[in-house]
Scaffold this active site. Sequence first.
Site, short mmCIF file in Angstrom:
data_model
loop_
_atom_site.label_atom_id
_atom_site.label_comp_id
_atom_site.label_asym_id
_atom_site.label_seq_id
_atom_site.Cartn_x
_atom_site.Cartn_y
_atom_site.Cartn_z
N ASP A 96 -0.88 9.40 -14.26
CA ASP A 96 0.32 9.30 -13.44
C ASP A 96 0.08 8.38 -12.25
OD1 ASP A 96 2.69 9.73 -12.13
OD2 ASP A 96 2.36 11.86 -11.74
N HIS A 111 6.03 18.21 -12.35
CA HIS A 111 4.77 17.95 -11.65
C HIS A 111 4.93 18.46 -10.22
CE1 HIS A 111 1.88 14.58 -9.99
NE2 HIS A 111 1.36 15.80 -9.88
N HIS A 158 9.83 13.27 -16.34
CA HIS A 158 8.81 13.73 -15.39
C HIS A 158 9.48 13.95 -14.03
CE1 HIS A 158 4.57 13.82 -13.96
NE2 HIS A 158 5.04 13.23 -12.87
N ASP A 197 8.89 14.81 -10.17
CA ASP A 197 7.90 14.85 -9.10
C ASP A 197 8.44 15.68 -7.95
OD1 ASP A 197 5.75 13.19 -10.05
OD2 ASP A 197 7.19 11.54 -10.00
N MET A 200 7.95 17.34 -4.44
CA MET A 200 7.10 17.17 -3.26
C MET A 200 7.66 17.96 -2.10
SD MET A 200 6.66 13.07 -3.41
CE MET A 200 6.32 12.20 -4.94
N MET A 252 3.84 18.88 -6.68
CA MET A 252 2.94 18.44 -5.60
C MET A 252 3.32 19.25 -4.38
SD MET A 252 3.03 14.40 -6.49
CE MET A 252 4.53 14.58 -7.43
N SER A 280 9.33 9.11 -15.09
CA SER A 280 9.46 9.74 -13.78
C SER A 280 10.76 9.30 -13.12
CB SER A 280 8.29 9.34 -12.88
OG SER A 280 8.61 9.64 -11.53
N MET A 309 -4.28 11.88 -11.54
CA MET A 309 -3.52 10.96 -10.69
C MET A 309 -4.26 9.62 -10.63
SD MET A 309 -0.78 12.52 -9.64
CE MET A 309 -0.25 11.08 -8.72
C1 DX5 Z 1 3.45 9.97 -7.45
C2 DX5 Z 1 4.16 10.59 -8.62
C3 DX5 Z 1 4.36 9.70 -9.79
C4 DX5 Z 1 5.24 8.51 -9.54
C5 DX5 Z 1 4.96 7.46 -10.57
O1 DX5 Z 1 3.17 10.95 -6.51
O2 DX5 Z 1 3.44 11.73 -9.08
O3 DX5 Z 1 4.86 10.43 -10.91
O4 DX5 Z 1 6.61 8.81 -9.57
O5 DX5 Z 1 5.67 6.33 -10.23
P1 DX5 Z 1 5.17 4.88 -10.59
O6 DX5 Z 1 5.19 4.76 -12.09
O7 DX5 Z 1 6.18 4.01 -9.91
O8 DX5 Z 1 3.79 4.70 -10.02
ZN ZN Z 2 4.09 12.72 -11.04
#
Ligand code: DX5
Ligand code: ZN
Length: 217
Positions: free
Chosen positions: A173, A66, A33, A35, A37, A68, A8, A137
């Site tokens: 994740d 991913h 990955h 993320d 948001m 969100m 990520s 999650m």
């Molecule tokens: C959280 C994300 C994760 C996050 C994981 O909302 O979906 O992918 O980046 O990061 P770590 O490994 O630091 O928990």
């Molecule tokens: Zn993620």
Amino acid sequence: MKRRISASILNADLLRLGEEVQRAKQAGVDMLHFDVMDGCFVPNISFGMPVLKAVSDNSDLFMDVHLMIQNPLRYVPDFVRDGADGITFHLECGDDSFQTIEKIHGLGCKAGISLKPATPARAVLPFLDEVENILIMTVEPGFGGQSYLHEMNEKIRAVREMIGRRNCTLEVDGGINPDTIQEAAAAGADLFVAGSYLFRSEDIHAAVRSLAEGGSH
Ligand code: DX5
Ligand code: ZN
């Protein structure tokens, strides 16, 4: 079961993103990955299509996106155009999930569904024959660097059982490190997102090795 690692980039050094991606690739990660948001579905805003495009234009790694966000259906074509190889969206997002999966597949991309910690395992039942990935999650979505929620192990176990012999990855994740990956793997996960553990380690090669191999014998 072989453990696959999706790095990520949320906690990478974004000023040096190109180098970070190279570092992760050389260390042997299987995927990157992303993320995404939107500040509505989760209380944080990260990055979107332009960052994905910059990376995907310069890397042959699998782009594991991913979402969100609310209304993923609307943005699927943009993410596919800009390099997504797999798109995983949340069942809680409000859009019709079947329609969203169909849209992702129609554009030649792999489709995944994701569950927040409060969503029960049985929510995946209608989609087992429709998707290539299920993401559980193991923290509340929104931020990197949180601690793994051990109570999710039961959900991982339940979803693994539901997947059975289907060709579908079970991704986890949040909060993955050499200790928590053991629990998640023992419960049946086979694809692991790791952010801060990888990008904040001095030696990313050793970090990837400790995730991929640590205690799996
Ligand atoms: C959280 C994300 C994760 C996050 C994981 O909302 O979906 O992918 O980046 O990061 P770590 O490994 O630091 O928990
Ligand atoms: Zn993620």
